[in-house]
Design a protein around this motif. Structure first.
Motif, short mmCIF file in Angstrom:
data_model
loop_
_atom_site.label_atom_id
_atom_site.label_comp_id
_atom_site.label_asym_id
_atom_site.label_seq_id
_atom_site.Cartn_x
_atom_site.Cartn_y
_atom_site.Cartn_z
N PHE A 1 33.86 32.39 28.36
CA PHE A 1 35.06 31.95 29.07
C PHE A 1 34.84 31.96 30.58
O PHE A 1 35.21 31.03 31.28
N ALA A 2 34.22 33.01 31.08
CA ALA A 2 34.00 33.15 32.52
C ALA A 2 33.07 32.05 33.05
O ALA A 2 33.30 31.49 34.11
N VAL A 3 32.01 31.76 32.30
CA VAL A 3 31.07 30.72 32.73
C VAL A 3 31.77 29.37 32.79
O VAL A 3 31.61 28.62 33.75
N LYS A 4 32.57 29.08 31.77
CA LYS A 4 33.29 27.80 31.75
C LYS A 4 34.34 27.73 32.86
O LYS A 4 34.49 26.71 33.51
N ALA A 5 35.06 28.83 33.06
CA ALA A 5 36.10 28.84 34.10
C ALA A 5 35.48 28.76 35.49
O ALA A 5 36.03 28.08 36.38
N ALA A 6 34.37 29.42 35.71
CA ALA A 6 33.72 29.41 37.03
C ALA A 6 33.16 28.03 37.37
O ALA A 6 33.00 27.71 38.55
N ALA A 7 32.88 27.23 36.36
CA ALA A 7 32.32 25.90 36.60
C ALA A 7 33.37 24.89 37.05
O ALA A 7 33.03 23.81 37.54
N LYS A 8 34.63 25.24 36.93
CA LYS A 8 35.71 24.32 37.35
C LYS A 8 35.65 24.14 38.87
O LYS A 8 35.41 25.09 39.61
N GLU B 1 33.82 35.37 37.31
CA GLU B 1 32.61 35.96 36.75
C GLU B 1 32.49 37.44 37.11
O GLU B 1 32.03 38.24 36.31
N ASN B 2 32.93 37.81 38.30
CA ASN B 2 32.92 39.22 38.70
C ASN B 2 33.88 40.03 37.82
O ASN B 2 33.54 41.12 37.37
N LEU B 3 35.07 39.49 37.62
CA LEU B 3 36.05 40.16 36.77
C LEU B 3 35.53 40.27 35.34
O LEU B 3 35.64 41.32 34.70
N SER B 4 34.94 39.20 34.86
CA SER B 4 34.37 39.20 33.51
C SER B 4 33.28 40.26 33.37
O SER B 4 33.24 41.00 32.38
N GLY B 5 32.41 40.34 34.34
CA GLY B 5 31.34 41.33 34.30
C GLY B 5 31.88 42.74 34.28
O GLY B 5 31.36 43.61 33.56
N THR B 6 32.94 42.99 35.03
CA THR B 6 33.56 44.32 35.06
C THR B 6 34.16 44.66 33.70
O THR B 6 33.97 45.76 33.18
N ILE B 7 34.87 43.71 33.12
CA ILE B 7 35.48 43.94 31.80
C ILE B 7 34.40 44.17 30.75
O ILE B 7 34.51 45.08 29.93
#
Length: 142
Positions: free
Chosen positions: A10-17, A31-37
């Motif tokens: 999800f993070a990779v797809k969202a960051a590509a927007k 991606e930072n938030l995703s990595g933390t989670i």
């Protein structure tokens, strides 16, 4: 693992927007938030694995070594295939690198389970059941 992988995807797809009116600098911070989670989830998973290993050390439970070996072999194959797929992207993207290292770690953990399953099957002893879990859980927490 599945939840962490879904979060990473999800993070990779969202960051590509591309940037928009509400996100003038893009969506890369997700991606930072995703990595933390993901890190929090993995930490708790490692703690749970160690808890279960210590519980089995205190009160050993019988295990099906054939099931252990079968599941470990399947996990090795799946994690290696996913790792190979993620390897190239892991050089450019920190989130993909995290997912790649996660899959490599899971493959290595499954190797420990495979060895323990073979040992259990050959000897009939359940002594090796908790050992890979403790090592994997400790290694994950590092």
């Amino acid at each position: 693992d599945l939840v962490a992988s879904i979060i990473a995807l999800f993070a990779v797809k969202a960051a590509a927007k591309p940037a928009d009116d509400d996100h003038q600098y893009g969506h890369a911070k997700i991606e930072n938030l995703s990595g933390t989670i993901e890190a929090i989830l993995i930490f708790f998973a490692a703690a749970w694995i160690i808890w279960e290993a210590v519980s089995r050390l205190r009160i050993p439970e019988p295990v099906d070594s054939r099931l252990m070996v079968g599941v470990a072999m399947a996990a090795i194959v799946v994690n290696v295939l996913i790792s190979l797929r993620l390897h190239e992207g892991s050089k450019q993207d920190l989130n993909v690198r995290s997912a790649y290292l996660h899959m490599v770690g899971d493959a290595l953990s499954a190797c420990g389970v495979l060895v323990a399953g073979i040992f259990t099957g050959l000897t009939g002893s359940f002594a090796a059941d908790h050992s890979p879990a403790q090592r994997c859980g400790s290694w994950i927490r590092i």
